[in-house]
Scaffold this active site. Sequence first.
Site, PDB file in Angstrom:
ATOM      1  N   TYR A 198       0.033  -0.928  -0.309  1.00 61.00           N
ATOM      2  CA  TYR A 198      -0.077   0.034  -0.505  1.00 61.00           C
ATOM      3  C   TYR A 198       0.744   2.018   0.092  1.00 61.00           C
ATOM      4  O   TYR A 198       1.992   1.216   0.140  1.00 61.00           O
ATOM      5  CB  TYR A 198      -1.088   0.536   1.348  1.00 61.00           C
ATOM      6  CG  TYR A 198      -0.404  -0.414   2.584  1.00 61.00           C
ATOM      7  CD1 TYR A 198       0.583   0.498   3.402  1.00 61.00           C
ATOM      8  CD2 TYR A 198      -0.785  -1.764   3.066  1.00 61.00           C
ATOM      9  CE1 TYR A 198       0.358   0.837   4.980  1.00 61.00           C
ATOM     10  CE2 TYR A 198      -0.044  -2.079   4.036  1.00 61.00           C
ATOM     11  CZ  TYR A 198       0.356  -1.259   5.157  1.00 61.00           C
ATOM     12  OH  TYR A 198       0.553  -1.286   6.473  1.00 61.00           O
ATOM     13  N   HIS A 216       6.336  -0.602   0.974  1.00 61.07           N
ATOM     14  CA  HIS A 216       5.779   0.553  -0.398  1.00 61.07           C
ATOM     15  C   HIS A 216       6.746   0.316  -0.999  1.00 61.07           C
ATOM     16  O   HIS A 216       8.074  -0.109  -0.954  1.00 61.07           O
ATOM     17  CB  HIS A 216       6.116   2.049   0.758  1.00 61.07           C
ATOM     18  CG  HIS A 216       5.237   1.996   2.126  1.00 61.07           C
ATOM     19  ND1 HIS A 216       4.093   1.805   2.588  1.00 61.07           N
ATOM     20  CD2 HIS A 216       5.684   2.840   3.464  1.00 61.07           C
ATOM     21  CE1 HIS A 216       3.651   2.331   3.398  1.00 61.07           C
ATOM     22  NE2 HIS A 216       4.652   2.197   4.008  1.00 61.07           N
TER      23      HIS A 216
END
Length: 334
Positions: free
Chosen positions: A260, A310
């Site tokens: 995410y 990430h």
Amino acid sequence: MSLFKMRKIRAFTLLFCIITFSTFLFSYTFPDPSLYFYKYASRWSDSLFSKGFCSCHHCMTEPDDDPWFTERFNQSVHPFMTTRNSVLSEETFRWWQWLQSERQPANYSQVVEKLFQVIPDEQLYMDANPERCRTCAVVGNSGNLKGAQYGGLIDSNNIIIRMNQAPISGFEEDVGSRTTHHVMYPESAIDLENNTSLVLIPFKTLDLQWIISALTTGTIKQTYLPVMSRIKANKYRVIIYNPTFFKYIYDTWLESHGRYPSTGFLSLMIALHICDEVSVFGFGADQFGNWHHYWEENHLGGAFRHTGVHDGDYEYNVTLLLADKHKIKLFKGV
Ligand SMILES: *[C@@H]1O[C@H](CO)[C@@H](O)[C@H](O)[C@H]1NC(C)=O
Ligand SMILES: *[C@@H]1O[C@H](CO)[C@@H](O)[C@H](O)[C@H]1NC(C)=O
Ligand SMILES: *[C@@H]1O[C@H](CO)[C@@H](O)[C@H](O)[C@H]1NC(C)=O
Ligand SMILES: *[C@@H]1O[C@H](CO)[C@@H](O)[C@H](O)[C@H]1NC(C)=O
Ligand SMILES: *[C@@H]1O[C@H](CO)[C@@H](O)[C@H](O)[C@H]1NC(C)=O
């Protein structure tokens, strides 16, 4: 000749007359008229011919936007949650619950209902119009801010968005002293000034329960980590990042890279959607290629690039592209 063309020519002629006349006039009244003159003339002609979508010098959306940007930018997805947009599609809900794999979530719609009994239920900042000029600074936490002296520049914006720890005291010259919005999640929460808006990024239903609790009873003390049971923040200024917007950013802007988006990228995307001009500070590595926080000495500590969840390189590429296309001004620090 089309009516439109004739209008254009007439407008040009009018503009030309005004230019000639006012240059003449100004040369008598002001020492250096050119500065004033071009500023007004160019703004005036902008609004005549390009129908700027805001009153800043640059606007986030322009008539001649390039396809890469227009394919991605969707102004009808609102960054912040209200009762009206809080209902999630089944797909969004499943994706959102999967982010931190919550085991036994509470009833989402009941939690949301309770949430808006505690915080305001208003649609904020979606008021783009030709008269608006909202300037924003997004201030990341990179070590490239250390010694950069951006304080004054950052503080001169209408909106100043910071995130997670982001200490200010002792770093004012480099990072500024005003914060209008502070983006955080329960595990990264800190106390805020009364005039700063808390922007919560929820990753699970429990995070929504946490903010209710932290502003009222203080009963929730633990998520997957211990969290602040109470938070000092103005509850009239608490804002919730909309999970639908969260998924739009991940799908559309990151094309599903990483698990995410990072807080930095999510914050940048708020600014992109609620501001007319966006300046970005404290993103990326420092001049030595080190990833660390501006308040830390440790140049090797850099936790925030390869955290595993990430895709920092991909996010930074998108950030650079936005700068290339003049959608943001990227200040790279030292
Ligand atoms: C923008 O978002 C809205 C609301 O989610 C959606 O209905 C619409 O199809 C999107 N537009 C584009 C061009 O993707
Ligand atoms: C959540 O609660 C509402 C009533 O407030 C109910 O209609 C709904 O079925 C519940 N959802 C789940 C998944 O239990
Ligand atoms: C908030 O208040 C503090 C002092 O109480 C002030 O220094 C700061 O500039 C204010 N911040 C904003 C965003 O107005
Ligand atoms: C904070 O601001 C709110 C209004 O937004 C006000 O009602 C409240 O009294 C203030 N609290 C403090 C501690 O200044
Ligand atoms: C970033 O962009 C560069 C050049 O445009 C490309 O070579 C590189 O693969 C990109 N990195 C990622 C992670 O997409």
